[in-house]
Design a protein around this motif. Structure first.
Motif: not given
Length: 1798
Positions: A116-141
């Motif tokens: 839910x917390x990451x949902x807010x960052x995606x919806x409000x700050x569009x981190x899936x577009x601006x911080x794509x590498x960090x986001x994928x690295x966080x989910x990769x494990x």
């Protein structure tokens, strides 16, 4: 310019993350981890914030590190922040906070609050577009969980390059497998670097978690492994370069990870990566050393143990050298390192690690004087973590360090003390490590003697074999060097020790004085001046050394003692120097000579060199004596030993000669080899001179007196000296000298032997411990003093081994017995007798504890030596007879037993004396067996006497004594062959040996005794048959119940040997008698036959073959087979075994045995049987049943005749033209004649006669086919029809067995065909004909194609009335099947017989159907014949034949004869449909429609199946040409429903079957249509539609039934062909409209027709692609008809059929005018008075709205008034459906109708 500008704008738009496009903004806002895009698009930020902030608050409760983010990215203000409005610096700061949050949130990514917390960052700050590498690295494990696939679905179109490999999984929205990640990391270093950077950043921020480190460690390890494999090269330089490149690539990452003290798990993961890298890579020592230093620099308490394991792996892959200083210092800081390493060493190989550490610690000691690590070295050496080679290297390094360390490095001496301590402790270990240390000392190049002196110890310990047995006081195991006393103080301490001129250090009382002075002497060796000071000591008496014995005895004891080499050599040098003084020139120092000899035998070369110098000085001294012949004083005369009065002395010239001629010439060799002096001395004493040749040999030769003097002199010193080492070294030479001039060494040295044996265990051990020698060495040297024939020495040994004192010295006891054993071969006969007798007595003595060792050693000695025949005979005669023991029993026992039960009474009371006697008997018999009894045949009678005595012992002890009996029997068995080879040896024939052996066999239950006794009987039967032949029969009888039942190989050997040796003389004796051998041996055969079932299965055949061959196969084979079959019955097992046994003999023997067996069977049925009564017991009237016995024997005969081997042998012999072939033919004739005679005699007994017939058929099969046919033709002329049938059946079987390619068989059998056809024509016996037809069938099938002419005549016969025309069904069936085969063989050649055969076959099929009882076989045979005709001659079946076949097939289908009959019929008909030409086939089918339908629905479906097959098989042209006939068939098929209805056959079965039939008709019609073009089919279709309405209108029912069938076809037609045939609907419009207008839904038939018409129209509308229904003429014709049907809503449900048709018509019309027309008609119905009409119209409007959408709603204004009215309709259902219609309209329009309806 415009183009460039456009391109730039396009590039900007592509890279921009913001857009003015509303749809694009909406789509971007719909990207969500939780919600569906449609739901997410409708959410605003306020709603999202409230939902997601709850998740953030829950995270804060779990981890307080999340709280600071509440003031930034999760604050209330964050709802209003827009990244597009923020500056670059603000966005960068925001990215830092988001990255930090994501690193921290990774540990809890599986929790919903985190999502839910990451949902807010995606919806409000569009981190899936601006911080794509960090986001994928966080989910990769967590790439395997569904959330990762959801993340992939929201990623932008262009993702960072490092994660571009995820594109396929983004498109498919699937989780990538781990193998993909490993592959990417292996082949793309940027991905591995990105993953490592993310992991290290997380760990630096203390935000790590186990899943991340485990994931990184696994990927990193597998990637490194893969990269190493990928970079593998065959060239070492390239390989080394690749490994260095990889090290530079991953090295920085590993360096950072290794020093993260706060993240031990990351360090452990790095250890795993390093281990794989080093293990598979090719790194040099420098790189590995750098990794080791990096590893130890960062490890912590948590990572210590894994770090040590990794360190051990690193050391395994570098050269074996010491650790670097950094690694060593790090290891020294670890507490309890040695125990930790030892513990790890149990699971891992840490040898190189421990080796490198120890070398480094030792190096620190001798270079820096730092000895703190030495205890660890000691612990590792003792901890078994090092292999032998590594331990030896460390030992050598310790020795070198001790040798090199000096005051400059170790001024205080602490390092040397520590080195000395560890070296001393390790050198004194009596373990494997101690042995390695000793080996290292021998291999090192340093001066060990000097080192021993420096350390004050002996570094080369002697191994002691014994220690004091009593408890000793334990001392501290930590050995520390004693306090070092200065030399001057030591001198002062011993200066005043009192010594007398007569004192000697070789006396018992001088030990304390010697010990004190010896310590000073050892201390003086460090400096040469010290030795001078020592010599000046008064107690040593240096100045009076020539007058007193003390000084030289002191030095002698040192150089012969357990002291360092340096000390021993110094003592010799000191003595040498003292002897050079002038005061020694006049003194005879021959007492020094034995000790110089002992020094020349010293293991140290240095000592031997000093001893050689001493010997040279002595030789010089004695040389001076010859120049001055005056008498000289013997040095130490009377004072050297405690008892020196008896010391023998040599003359001076003898001493000089010994030195000059023997010792001095060999001194150089003695220096080189320690054992050379022993060889020199023994050679001199034995009369030769070692190494002397020519003149030198003559000079060195010593006279007898000289040698005796030398021997006596050395022996006296060996006896009197207290030095044990000296004794051993002298005895080494003296024990190689037997004696001189009649004086043996035993006479001279016996006092020494007695002295050594007189010592107690403790005294002997103490003596050896003091001088540090092996007690066993002195034991061996002492007993070697005794010579073989020296009476005193031998008596002493025999006496001493019995003494109690020697029991405590077990090794000496064993050595003494070993010496006696070694002397045995050299003893004289008398001595051997004495020793053997004494040993036997000792071996039988009772004892306990160590006393049993004496008896055991004595027994072993007797077992080991070679005993003569006289000794063994003495042993056997010395055994106490059992009869004597029985008569000497206690009187009380005799009183309790009667004279007749003496033995029985004694048997229960064994005495101690009896037990001892049995032990002696056992031992003696064992000795006899172990002494190779075949070499002592003279013992045979004595052994038989012993065997006889054992029978008495059995009674006394109540036991079988099987072991003892077997001992005797085995020995006897070994002796018997010697009597055969040596005629001079005779066996006592009066001893009853045969009866004795029979007694052993019968009364013993031991298989071993029985087997050995049987072998002995066999052997005796060969050597002395008269001894055993009278007792043979009881033996064989007993064998049947004992040995024959054993399954081991030895028992098999026993039986074979018994049979082989006993039976031939037995048969020979029977031949000399009056009775026949067969009758005489019947009891023998009966024994084996009785034991058959008990004999192991794997041994039976070989045993019985051996028996028969030994008895005589010609006479006894048949008898044994008959007895086996008679005893056990003709079971499968017996018959199989009899056949196997029968096959083991030649064909002549087999035929002779069969002839004799037939004779035996014939004898059974005689009134007074002769041979059968003996062999089979047929004369026992009470149990006699000749028929049963004969049946059993006759059952055996066919099995023997069917033997494949017999058949093969006869066929081969019959082809040979030699002397054996006529004999075999003669035997065969005799056998055939006997079998026929026997069969004739048994005609009245059916079972017996049938068995004879079986045997006869088997017998005939033995011949070749040509001869067989000749024999058959002869036998077929006999009048007995049953026999002829059997013979003909044998022919049939024989035909099956013949090879098709055999020309001889073909010629013979084809020549036999006329005989068979004659049988068929002439014979009245149907069964006989049946067999003959079968033979014709098989011959024709096998050989007919190769000679059709020969078979054609047989075909005419079979098709004639004499065969096929007969009334017997079996014959008919066989004939039809034979004709079917002949059709295949002859094909066109069979045509002449078909006019008579085909009608009969069809009529037989019809008969089989009409009969009351099923005649399925005849039915199937008829169809098999017809199928063969269709297959090979299809043109024959035309016209009437084809019609008859189809008609009878329809009747067959109705008769329901079963599945087998159905299969036969269908197979024939389907073949017919494929093979027969189209025109006759379709004409016949057209004519046969009515019979098929009259026969029922099954026949009709079969008819349609055949029709469909025919249409499929034939070409389009054939179908087109026969379309008239096919049209007629299908019109008839479409009229089937009407006709059945007209005939009143509308029962339940009709209603169930007619749909299936019509479906089949439609499918077949479609098959025809597929093969016709439009021009051919359109007239047929037009004709069909005209025909469908051609019935009179009055016949409403008939018209409707026909139309129902036609419209069923039309529905399939339009459904299958779809738009291709839409135009054909023009032929159906009038009919459809008429039906819709006239059909009455209340009638079932009309209602079905009405539905079928609507379904047909709906399919036609649905498939219209050519605007057929847009034409006004077509549309108007059906539209009004369809809309008018709504008025029938009250009587029929319109939803399923009418509404879909209207909807499809509206869709097909696709015209606003047509749609308005339809809508207008429907709107009228909306105002109908009938509720059902209005409801149906509303539902139709709903369907039209759903189907056509906005296109239909273009008429909404006209509909609105009606809708408004319907909302207030009186019927609730109408209101409800109207509301649904409104909702559907609103769904299509996207707006509400409320405003329009107001």
């Amino acid at each position: 310019m415009t183009t460039a500008l456009a391109a730039q704008l396009a590039q900007i738009a592509a890279n921009s993350k913001s857009t003015l496009d509303v749809k694009a903004q909406k789509a971007a806002h719909s990207k969500s981890l939780i919600f569906e895009p449609r739901v997410a698009a409708s959410q605003n930020f306020q709603t999202l914030y409230s939902l997601c902030h709850q998740g953030y608050e829950e995270l804060c409760q779990l981890d307080s590190r999340f709280i600071p983010f509440g003031t930034t990215i999760f604050s209330e203000q964050s709802q209003n922040e827009d990244r597009s409005q923020m500056t670059a610096a603000e966005n960068a700061e925001l990215d830092k906070k988001i990255d930090s949050f994501l690193h921290l949130a990774g540990a809890r990514l599986r929790l919903m609050p985190t999502v839910k917390a990451i949902e807010w960052l995606i919806r409000r700050f569009r981190i899936h577009e601006y911080s794509t590498t960090t986001l994928i690295s966080t989910f990769l494990p967590y790439h395997t969980i569904p959330a990762f696939a959801t993340l992939l679905s929201i990623l932008p179109t262009t993702i960072p390059h490092v994660y571009r490999f995820l594109d396929p999984y983004v498109r498919s929205l699937t989780q990538p497998p781990r193998s993909v990640l490993v592959h990417q990391a292996t082949h793309h270093p940027d991905f591995l670097a990105a993953l490592s950077t993310y992991t290290l950043d997380t760990c630096r921020a203390q935000q790590h978690y186990p899943a991340l480190i485990s994931f990184w460690g696994g990927i990193m390890t597998e990637a490194v492994n893969g990269m190493l494999d990928r970079m593998r090269s065959g060239r070492r330089s390239i390989q080394r370069s690749n490994d260095q490149t990889l090290l530079h690539q991953i090295g920085p990452t590993l360096s950072d990870a290794l020093v993260m003290h706060k993240v031990p798990s990351l360090q452990i993961a790095s250890y795993m990566v390093i281990s794989v890298f080093v293990a598979k890579g090719d790194l040099d020592d420098a790189a590995i050393g750098a990794l080791m230093e990096q590893l130890v620099a960062g490890w912590t308490a948590e990572s210590l143990r894994p770090g040590l394991v990794c360190l051990s792996i690193l050391t395994q892959h570098r050269s074996a050298k010491q650790m670097s200083g950094k690694v060593t210092r790090a290891l020294l800081k670890i507490r309890n390192l040695s125990s930790l390493l030892t513990e790890i060493g149990r699971e891992h190989n840490i040898g190189k690690l421990a080796n490198g550490l120890c070398l480094a610690l030792v190096d620190r000691t001798h270079k820096k004087g730092d000895s703190k690590g030495l205890p660890m070295v000691e612990s590792l050496l003792l901890g078994s973590v090092l292999n032998d080679q590594q331990a030896a290297v460390i030992f050598k390094s310790l020795l070198l360090a001790a040798h090199k360390v000096d005051d400059s490095v170790d001024p205080q001496g602490q390092g040397r003390k520590a080195l000395a301590s560890i070296i001393i402790k390790l050198s004194q270990l009596d373990t494997h490590i101690g042995k390695i240390f000793t080996r290292a000392i021998n291999e090192t190049e340093i001066d060990v003697d000097e080192l021993e002196m420096r350390l004050g110890t002996d570094l080369r310990p002697k191994v002691l074999t014994s220690r004091p047995s009593q408890d000793v006081e334990m001392v501290n195991s930590e050995i520390a060097p004693a306090r070092i006393e200065s030399f001057q103080s030591a001198l002062q301490r011993v200066r005043d020790i009192p010594t007398l001129p007569t004192d000697s250090c070789l006396r018992a009382g001088s030990s304390d004085i010697f010990t004190d002075l010896c310590s000073v002497f050892l201390s003086s060796l460090a400096e040469p001046d010290n030795l001078k000071a020592l010599n000046e000591l008064t107690p040593l008496q240096h100045s009076r050394a020539g007058e007193t014995p003390f000084y030289f005895s002191f030095l002698m004891r040192i150089w012969c003692g357990p002291y360092p080499t340096l000390a021993r050599a110094a003592a010799l040098d000191t003595a040498k120097q003292r002897l050079k003084n002038d005061d020694c020139n006049s003194i005879d120092f021959q007492a020094l000579l034995p000790y110089a000899f002992a020094a020349l035998n010293d293991p140290s070369k240095r000592v031997r060199r000093a001893a050689a110098d001493l010997a040279a000085i002595l030789e010089h001294l004695f040389e001076g004596f010859e120049k001055k012949p005056e008498s000289h004083v013997h040095w130490a005369n009377g004072h050297l030993y405690d008892t020196a009065e008896s010391l023998e002395w040599m003359a001076s010239d003898v001493c000089h000669r010994l030195l000059r001629n023997v010792i001095t010439p060999s001194l150089e060799e003695c220096v080189l080899n320690a054992d050379y002096i022993v060889e020199v001395l023994q050679s001199a004493l034995n009369g030769g001179s070692k190494g002397s040749t020519g003149e030198n040999k003559d000079k060195s030769h010593l006279s007898h007196g000289t040698r005796l003097s030398i021997l006596t002199f050395f022996a006296s010193h060996a006896i009197h000296t207290p030095l044990v080492v000296f004794k051993i070294r002298l005895l080494a030479a003296l024990n190689q000298v037997k004696g001189v001039s009649g004086i043996t060494r035993t006479q001279l040295l016996l006092p020494l032997l007695k002295w050594w044996f007189s010592l107690s265990f403790n005294d002997a051990s103490q003596v050896c411990i003091q001088e540090n020698i092996d007690e066993a060495a002195l034991d061996q040297s002492a007993v070697e003093i005794v010579l073989p024939n020296d009476k005193n020495g031998l008596e002493f040994l025999l006496h001493i081994v019995e003494t109690q004192e020697l029991l405590t010295r077990l090794n000496l006891l064993r050595v003494a017995f070993s010496r006696i054993q070694s002397l045995w071969p050299s003893m004289k006969t008398e001595a051997r007798h004495i020793v053997a007798k004494r040993m036997l007595e000792l071996s039988q003595k009772d004892g306990s504890g160590n006393a049993t060792a004496v008896s055991g050693e004595a027994a072993n000695l007797l077992r080991s030596v070679e005993l003569t025949t006289d000794i063994l005979l003495f042993f056997l005669e010395s055994l106490q007879p059992a009869a004597k023991m029985a008569t000497e029993s206690p009187s009380s026992k005799r009183r309790r037993t009667s004279s007749s039960e003496t033995h029985r009474g004694l048997a229960t009371q064994p005495t101690t004396e009896l037990g001892a006697t049995l032990r002696q008997v056992t031992f003696v018999l064992q000795l006899v067996e172990g002494s190779d009894p075949e070499k002592h045949p003279e013992l045979l009678n004595a052994l038989f006497n012993a065997l006889s005595e054992l029978q008495h012992f059995r009674v006394l002890v109540g036991s079988e004594l099987g072991y003892l009996q077997n001992l005797i029997l085995r020995s006897l068995l070994a002796m018997v062959p010697a009597y055969k080879n040596n005629q001079a040896l005779k066996i006592d024939s009066t001893g009853g040996h045969g009866d004795l052996l029979v007694n052993c066999i019968q009364k013993s239950s031991s298989p071993a005794v029985q087997s050995t006794a049987l072998l002995l009987v066999a052997s005796l039967a060969n050597v002395a048959p008269d001894l055993v032949l009278n007792s043979v029969m009881p033996i064989f009888t007993h064998m049947g119940g004992s040995v024959l039942r054993q399954s081991d190989d030895y028992s098999a050997h026993v039986i074979n040997q018994t049979v082989k040796e006993v039976v031939p003389p037995l048969i020979q004796s029977l031949r000399k008698g009056k009775i026949s051998p067969l009758a005489g041996a019947s009891e023998l055969l009966l024994s084996f036959a009785t034991a058959y079932e008990h004999i192991p299965s794997h041994r039976r055949l070989g045993l019985f073959v051996s028996l028969v061959e030994t008895l005589g196969d010609e006479e006894f084979l048949f008898a044994l087979l008959a007895m086996l079959t008679n005893m056990y019955g003709a079971t499968d097992q017996i018959l199989l075994f009899a056949t196997e046994l029968f096959n083991c003999f030649t064909v002549e023997i087999q035929l002779q045995s069969l002839i004799k067996l037939l004779g035996l069977i014939n004898d059974i049925f005689q009134p007074r049987p002769s041979l059968s009564s003996v062999l089979l017991g047929a004369n026992e009237q009470g149990d006699r049943d000749p028929h049963k016995i004969g049946l059993c024997q006759l059952t055996l005969v066919p099995h023997l005749l069917s033997s494949r081997k017999l058949t093969t042998q006869i066929s081969k012999l019959a082809e040979r033209d030699d002397m054996e072939a006529p004999k075999v033919r003669e035997l065969y004739s005799t056998l055939l004649e006997g079998l026929l005679v026997l069969a004739d005699s048994l005609k009245q007994h059916k079972n017996l006669y049938n068995r004879c017939g079986d045997a006869l058929s088997k017998l005939l099969n033995l011949l070749s086919i040509g001869e067989f046919i000749k024999a058959v033709e002869t036998l077929l002329d006999r009048p007995d029809i049953v026999l002829r049938r059997k013979v003909l059946r044998a022919v049939e079987v024989r035909i099956d067995e013949e090879n098709q390619s055999d020309a001889n068989s073909r010629a013979a059998l084809l020549a036999f065909l006329p005989h068979l056809t004659a049988i068929i024509r002439v014979s009245d016996d149907t069964a006989y004909k049946h067999v003959a037809v079968g033979c014709v069938d098989k011959i024709s099938e096998k050989y007919g194609k190769k000679d059709p002419e020969a078979v054609s005549a047989a075909a005419s016969t079979i098709a004639s009335d004499q065969c096929l025309g007969q009334d017997d069904d079996k014959l008919r069936v066989m004939a039809l099947l034979c004709l079917a085969s002949l059709v295949d063989v002859l094909q066109d050649g069979v045509v002449p017989v078909l006019p008579s055969a085909i009608p009969k076959a069809i009529s037989y099929v019809a008969e089989s159907i009409r009969s009351d009882t099923p005649r399925v076989e005849l039915h199937n045979a008829g169809y098999a014949f017809m199928a063969a005709l269709v297959q090979y001659l299809p043109y024959i079946l035309s016209g009437s034949y084809l019609g008859q076949l189809l008609a009878v097939s329809s009747a067959s289908a109705q008769s329901n004869l079963g599945s087998e009959a159905n299969d036969a019929r269908l197979q024939c008909l389907r073949l017919l449909a494929k093979k027969v030409d189209a025109k006759p086939l379709f004409s016949a089918l057209e004519q046969n429609w009515t019979p098929a339908t009259d026969s029922g629905f099954i026949a009709t479906r079969e008819y349609l199946d055949i029709l469909g097959t025919a249409i499929d098989k034939h070409l389009k042209t054939d179908i087109t040409k026969n379309v008239t006939a096919l049209s007629s068939i299908f019109l008839s098929a479409f009229d089937l429903r009407r006709l059945k209805y007209l005939n009143g056959e509308t029962n339940e079965d009709f209603l169930r079957q007619i749909p299936r039939v019509e479906e089949a008709v439609n499918n077949v019609a479609l098959k025809m249509i597929y093969k016709l073009n439009d021009a051919a089919f359109r007239p047929i279709f037009s004709q069909l539609m005209d025909w469908s309405t051609s019935l009179p209108k009055k016949d409403t029912t008939g018209r409707n039934q026909r139309l129902l069938s036609v419209y069923g076809f039309l529905l399939s037609f339009f459904s299958s062909l779809k738009s291709i045939v839409t135009s054909y609907a023009s032929y159906t419009i009038d009919s459809s409209v008429d039906i819709l207008g006239t059909a009455s839904p209340k009638k079932t038939e009309d209602r079905e027709l009405w539905k079928k018409v609507l379904q047909t129209l709906a399919k036609c509308f649905e498939n219209d692609q050519d605007d057929f229904w847009q034409a006004p003429a077509h549309f108007s014709a059906v539209a009004s008809a369809l809309t008018s049907q709504f008025s029938r809503a009250s009587s029929i449900n319109l939803t399923d059929d009418l509404i879909p048709a209207v909807v499809e018509l509206a869709a097909a019309a696709d015209s606003q005018e047509h749609q308005k027309e339809l809508n207008g008609a429907l709107l009228k119905h909306l105002r109908s008075e009938q509720t059902q009409v209005r409801l149906a119209a509303v539902k139709c409007e709903q369907a039209l709205t759903g189907k056509l959408g906005e296109e239909w709603l273009s008429m909404l204004p006209e509909m609105l008034p009606y809708i408004s009215e319907l909302q207030d309709d009186d019927d609730e259902d109408v209101e409800r459906e109207t509301h649904r219609w409104i909702v559907e309209i609103e769904g299509v329009l996207g707006e509400s109708l409320d405003a329009m309806l107001q």
